[in-house]
Design a protein around this motif. Sequence first.
Motif, PDB file in Angstrom:
ATOM      1  N   GLN A  86       0.833  -1.199   0.000  1.00  0.00           N
ATOM      2  CA  GLN A  86       0.000   0.000   0.000  1.00  0.00           C
ATOM      3  C   GLN A  86       0.871   1.253   0.000  1.00  0.00           C
ATOM      4  O   GLN A  86       0.640   2.169  -0.787  1.00  0.00           O
ATOM      5  N   ALA A  87       1.894   1.294   0.853  1.00  0.00           N
ATOM      6  CA  ALA A  87       2.788   2.459   0.890  1.00  0.00           C
ATOM      7  C   ALA A  87       3.521   2.616  -0.438  1.00  0.00           C
ATOM      8  O   ALA A  87       3.670   3.728  -0.954  1.00  0.00           O
ATOM      9  N   ALA A  88       3.973   1.494  -1.015  1.00  0.00           N
ATOM     10  CA  ALA A  88       4.672   1.541  -2.301  1.00  0.00           C
ATOM     11  C   ALA A  88       3.747   2.047  -3.403  1.00  0.00           C
ATOM     12  O   ALA A  88       4.135   2.884  -4.225  1.00  0.00           O
ATOM     13  N   SER A  89       2.525   1.540  -3.422  1.00  0.00           N
ATOM     14  CA  SER A  89       1.558   1.970  -4.425  1.00  0.00           C
ATOM     15  C   SER A  89       1.247   3.459  -4.282  1.00  0.00           C
ATOM     16  O   SER A  89       1.155   4.185  -5.273  1.00  0.00           O
ATOM     17  N   GLU A  90       1.098   3.923  -3.044  1.00  0.00           N
ATOM     18  CA  GLU A  90       0.855   5.348  -2.814  1.00  0.00           C
ATOM     19  C   GLU A  90       2.006   6.193  -3.350  1.00  0.00           C
ATOM     20  O   GLU A  90       1.782   7.229  -3.970  1.00  0.00           O
ATOM     21  N   ARG A  91       3.255   5.765  -3.117  1.00  0.00           N
ATOM     22  CA  ARG A  91       4.422   6.519  -3.597  1.00  0.00           C
ATOM     23  C   ARG A  91       4.426   6.587  -5.119  1.00  0.00           C
ATOM     24  O   ARG A  91       4.614   7.645  -5.711  1.00  0.00           O
ATOM     25  N   VAL A  92       4.204   5.437  -5.754  1.00  0.00           N
ATOM     26  CA  VAL A  92       4.208   5.375  -7.220  1.00  0.00           C
ATOM     27  C   VAL A  92       3.121   6.286  -7.795  1.00  0.00           C
ATOM     28  O   VAL A  92       3.375   7.091  -8.702  1.00  0.00           O
ATOM     29  N   LEU A  93       1.912   6.172  -7.245  1.00  0.00           N
ATOM     30  CA  LEU A  93       0.802   6.984  -7.752  1.00  0.00           C
ATOM     31  C   LEU A  93       0.999   8.460  -7.452  1.00  0.00           C
ATOM     32  O   LEU A  93       0.693   9.310  -8.293  1.00  0.00           O
ATOM     33  N   PHE A  94       1.519   8.792  -6.287  1.00  0.00           N
ATOM     34  CA  PHE A  94       1.760  10.184  -5.923  1.00  0.00           C
ATOM     35  C   PHE A  94       2.678  10.852  -6.945  1.00  0.00           C
ATOM     36  O   PHE A  94       2.368  11.934  -7.449  1.00  0.00           O
ATOM     37  N   GLU A  95       3.779  10.199  -7.267  1.00  0.00           N
ATOM     38  CA  GLU A  95       4.710  10.792  -8.242  1.00  0.00           C
ATOM     39  C   GLU A  95       4.083  10.847  -9.631  1.00  0.00           C
ATOM     40  O   GLU A  95       4.287  11.803 -10.369  1.00  0.00           O
ATOM     41  N   ARG A  96       3.280   9.842  -9.969  1.00  0.00           N
ATOM     42  CA  ARG A  96       2.599   9.844 -11.270  1.00  0.00           C
ATOM     43  C   ARG A  96       1.599  11.004 -11.355  1.00  0.00           C
ATOM     44  O   ARG A  96       1.502  11.692 -12.360  1.00  0.00           O
ATOM     45  N   TYR A  97       0.858  11.228 -10.265  1.00  0.00           N
ATOM     46  CA  TYR A  97      -0.134  12.293 -10.252  1.00  0.00           C
ATOM     47  C   TYR A  97       0.528  13.672 -10.259  1.00  0.00           C
ATOM     48  O   TYR A  97       0.027  14.597 -10.888  1.00  0.00           O
ATOM     49  N   LEU A  98       1.659  13.816  -9.575  1.00  0.00           N
ATOM     50  CA  LEU A  98       2.374  15.091  -9.629  1.00  0.00           C
ATOM     51  C   LEU A  98       2.810  15.395 -11.065  1.00  0.00           C
ATOM     52  O   LEU A  98       2.701  16.531 -11.527  1.00  0.00           O
ATOM     53  N   THR A  99       3.288  14.366 -11.760  1.00  0.00           N
ATOM     54  CA  THR A  99       3.688  14.535 -13.167  1.00  0.00           C
ATOM     55  C   THR A  99       2.476  14.920 -14.016  1.00  0.00           C
ATOM     56  O   THR A  99       2.562  15.796 -14.880  1.00  0.00           O
ATOM     57  N   ALA A 100       1.343  14.281 -13.760  1.00  0.00           N
ATOM     58  CA  ALA A 100       0.120  14.583 -14.514  1.00  0.00           C
ATOM     59  C   ALA A 100      -0.298  16.030 -14.308  1.00  0.00           C
ATOM     60  O   ALA A 100      -0.782  16.686 -15.240  1.00  0.00           O
ATOM     61  N   LEU A 101      -0.108  16.542 -13.113  1.00  0.00           N
ATOM     62  CA  LEU A 101      -0.497  17.919 -12.812  1.00  0.00           C
ATOM     63  C   LEU A 101       0.454  18.940 -13.418  1.00  0.00           C
ATOM     64  O   LEU A 101       0.161  20.130 -13.435  1.00  0.00           O
ATOM     65  N   GLU A 102       1.588  18.478 -13.935  1.00  0.00           N
ATOM     66  CA  GLU A 102       2.537  19.354 -14.611  1.00  0.00           C
ATOM     67  C   GLU A 102       2.346  19.261 -16.128  1.00  0.00           C
ATOM     68  O   GLU A 102       3.304  19.184 -16.883  1.00  0.00           O
ATOM     69  N   ASN A 103       1.088  19.238 -16.558  1.00  0.00           N
ATOM     70  CA  ASN A 103       0.702  19.246 -17.971  1.00  0.00           C
ATOM     71  C   ASN A 103       0.974  17.953 -18.723  1.00  0.00           C
ATOM     72  O   ASN A 103       1.278  17.966 -19.906  1.00  0.00           O
ATOM     73  N   HIS A 104       0.887  16.824 -18.032  1.00  0.00           N
ATOM     74  CA  HIS A 104       0.937  15.515 -18.677  1.00  0.00           C
ATOM     75  C   HIS A 104      -0.289  14.736 -18.209  1.00  0.00           C
ATOM     76  O   HIS A 104      -0.164  13.758 -17.482  1.00  0.00           O
TER      77      HIS A 104
END
Length: 174
Positions: free
Chosen positions: A14-32
């Motif tokens: 769960q912690a690993a999945s949260e980390r992976v998704l968090f970084e993915r979502y931050l990238t998405a919010l930077e116009n991706h």
Amino acid sequence: VSHLKSGFLLIDQQAASERVLFERYLTALENHPIATQKALFPKTIELSAADAALLRDILEEVNCLGFEITEFGGNTFAIHGSPSEMQSGISEEMLLEKVLAQYKGNLELQLGNRENLARSMARNAALRKGQSLNPQEMQDLVDRLFACSVPYNSPSGRKCFIQFDLEELQKQFS
């Protein structure tokens, strides 16, 4: 559990999945933006006045995370699509309500809007403890975790893994 030459890692999925998704979502919010799975029939959701005002403020960012939501009038919104990689078993309405609740709970942490939203979305979209994964899914999670810029902790600070050294384990059995 993941093997290393010098030992093994015990991974909190769960912690690993949260980390992976968090970084993915931050990238998405930077116009991706994340891909959206369009709904055949839009769903509507009625929110409280406070939640509707909050969603209006962050609607552009929410839509970057794979949702396609529009105002429908008053405190009602139409959900035309959701993140294409969203786990089954949770409705778009439920996910949106949970993300808004988590977002409000994070306000006291004084995070930026994007970080707060990415953290809220990751927390609610992550794998759960005890959720069964096949070997390929496990390996994919490990690979994606170690591709993160900060693989050690989840966005809330929990450890994603613990490393066990073979030499230290052998000493335990001596």
